[in-house]
Write an enzyme that holds these catalytic residues in place. Structure first.
Site, PDB file in Angstrom:
ATOM      1  N   SER A 142       0.856  -1.193   0.000  1.00 36.10           N
ATOM      2  CA  SER A 142       0.000   0.000   0.000  1.00 36.10           C
ATOM      3  C   SER A 142       0.885   1.233   0.000  1.00 36.10           C
ATOM      4  O   SER A 142       1.959   1.241   0.619  1.00 36.10           O
ATOM      5  CB  SER A 142      -0.889   0.022   1.241  1.00 36.10           C
ATOM      6  OG  SER A 142      -1.558   1.268   1.364  1.00 36.10           O
ATOM      7  N   TYR A 157      -1.695  -0.449  10.202  1.00 32.67           N
ATOM      8  CA  TYR A 157      -1.894  -1.010   8.859  1.00 32.67           C
ATOM      9  C   TYR A 157      -0.655  -0.800   8.004  1.00 32.67           C
ATOM     10  O   TYR A 157      -0.130  -1.737   7.381  1.00 32.67           O
ATOM     11  CB  TYR A 157      -3.108  -0.334   8.226  1.00 32.67           C
ATOM     12  CG  TYR A 157      -3.352  -0.665   6.772  1.00 32.67           C
ATOM     13  CD1 TYR A 157      -4.030  -1.819   6.405  1.00 32.67           C
ATOM     14  CD2 TYR A 157      -2.914   0.190   5.764  1.00 32.67           C
ATOM     15  CE1 TYR A 157      -4.269  -2.122   5.065  1.00 32.67           C
ATOM     16  CE2 TYR A 157      -3.145  -0.095   4.431  1.00 32.67           C
ATOM     17  CZ  TYR A 157      -3.819  -1.252   4.087  1.00 32.67           C
ATOM     18  OH  TYR A 157      -4.044  -1.549   2.761  1.00 32.67           O
TER      19      TYR A 157
END
Length: 252
Positions: A142, A157
């Site tokens: 990501s 995350y």
């Protein structure tokens, strides 16, 4: 026929990657968690184009189930494609959830770790003996783990996604004697079901994200899926150990 395994392919980026890979004449084993209907849709889309696909359940957060999953993979390879190996692994399955640093619970942190880092690590380890020499692995990370995607609320995350980026380089180094290429891609804001369909529940965030993107829109699953399909194809044969941001110029 070459065969790919794509985790988390019942929707979004994984679904697109499975379909785009299949369009290149590759058989696909796709996995799903709770969204069995979406997995059926992916299989149907592939078969409609003349491809072949099989859907299997998998919880990437439960590494104790991986040996049984490997047994299922061996059976599918043998029965569907008369193979005892596969050629491509896309570690895509995951989940997202926003939580400010001071509000992140140990339970949430551990779940991120199990699903986003431990899962791809030990799933790849479990399946590695079945991965053919000259194959390819793509890990979906990501841009939250990059400077361009740094936003409050994603410390846990992004930490796991950043760890997956580092793991990608080590995999590439250790798998290279077998000619196996390993890369990661870092999507930006993409219209998927991530974070419990956040884009559908909070459509008001889309214009702000689009305004931060050089091309003036959020990403679509095919924007990412096509890059994955290219990386694992022969066109990507000289690319390994790279983390490629696929974000349309987010925060450019």
């Amino acid at each position: 026929m070459r065969v790919a395994i794509v985790t988390g392919a019942s929707s979004g980026i994984g679904q697109s990657a499975a379909i785009q890979i299949a369009k290149r004449g590759v058989g696909v084993v796709l996995t799903y968690g709770r969204n069995q209907e979406g997995a059926r849709d992916t299989v149907a889309a592939i078969e409609k184009e003349g491809g072949s696909a099989v859907a299997l359940p998998l919880d990437v957060g439960r590494s104790e189930t991986f040996p049984a999953f490997r047994d299922s993979i061996e059976a599918v390879l043998r029965d569907t494609w008369q193979r005892d190996t596969f050629d491509i692994l896309v570690n895509n399955a995951g989940f997202g959830q926003m939580a400010m640093f001071e509000e992140t619970t140990e339970e949430l942190f551990d779940r991120f770790m199990r699903v986003l880092l431990k899962g791809p690590y030990f799933l790849t380890q479990t399946l590695l003996p079945l991965l053919a020499d000259g194959g390819a692995v793509v890990n979906v990370t990501s841009n939250a783990a990059l400077h361009s995607g740094l936003e409050p609320g994603y410390s846990a995350y992004a930490s796991m996604k950043g760890g997956l980026t580092v793991l990608t380089r080590y995999m590439a180094k250790e798998f290279s004697p077998r000619g196996i290429r390993v890369n990661s891609i870092a999507p930006g804001a993409t219209r998927t079901r991530l974070a419990d369909n956040a884009f559908e529940r909070y459509p008001e965030v889309i214009p702000a994200l689009a305004a931060k993107t050089a091309f003036g829109r959020v990403g679509e699953p095919d924007d990412i899926g096509m890059v994955i399909a290219t990386l694992v194809s022969d066109e990507g044969r000289w690319i390994t150990a790279q983390d490629i941001e696929v974000a349309g110029g987010f925060n450019l």
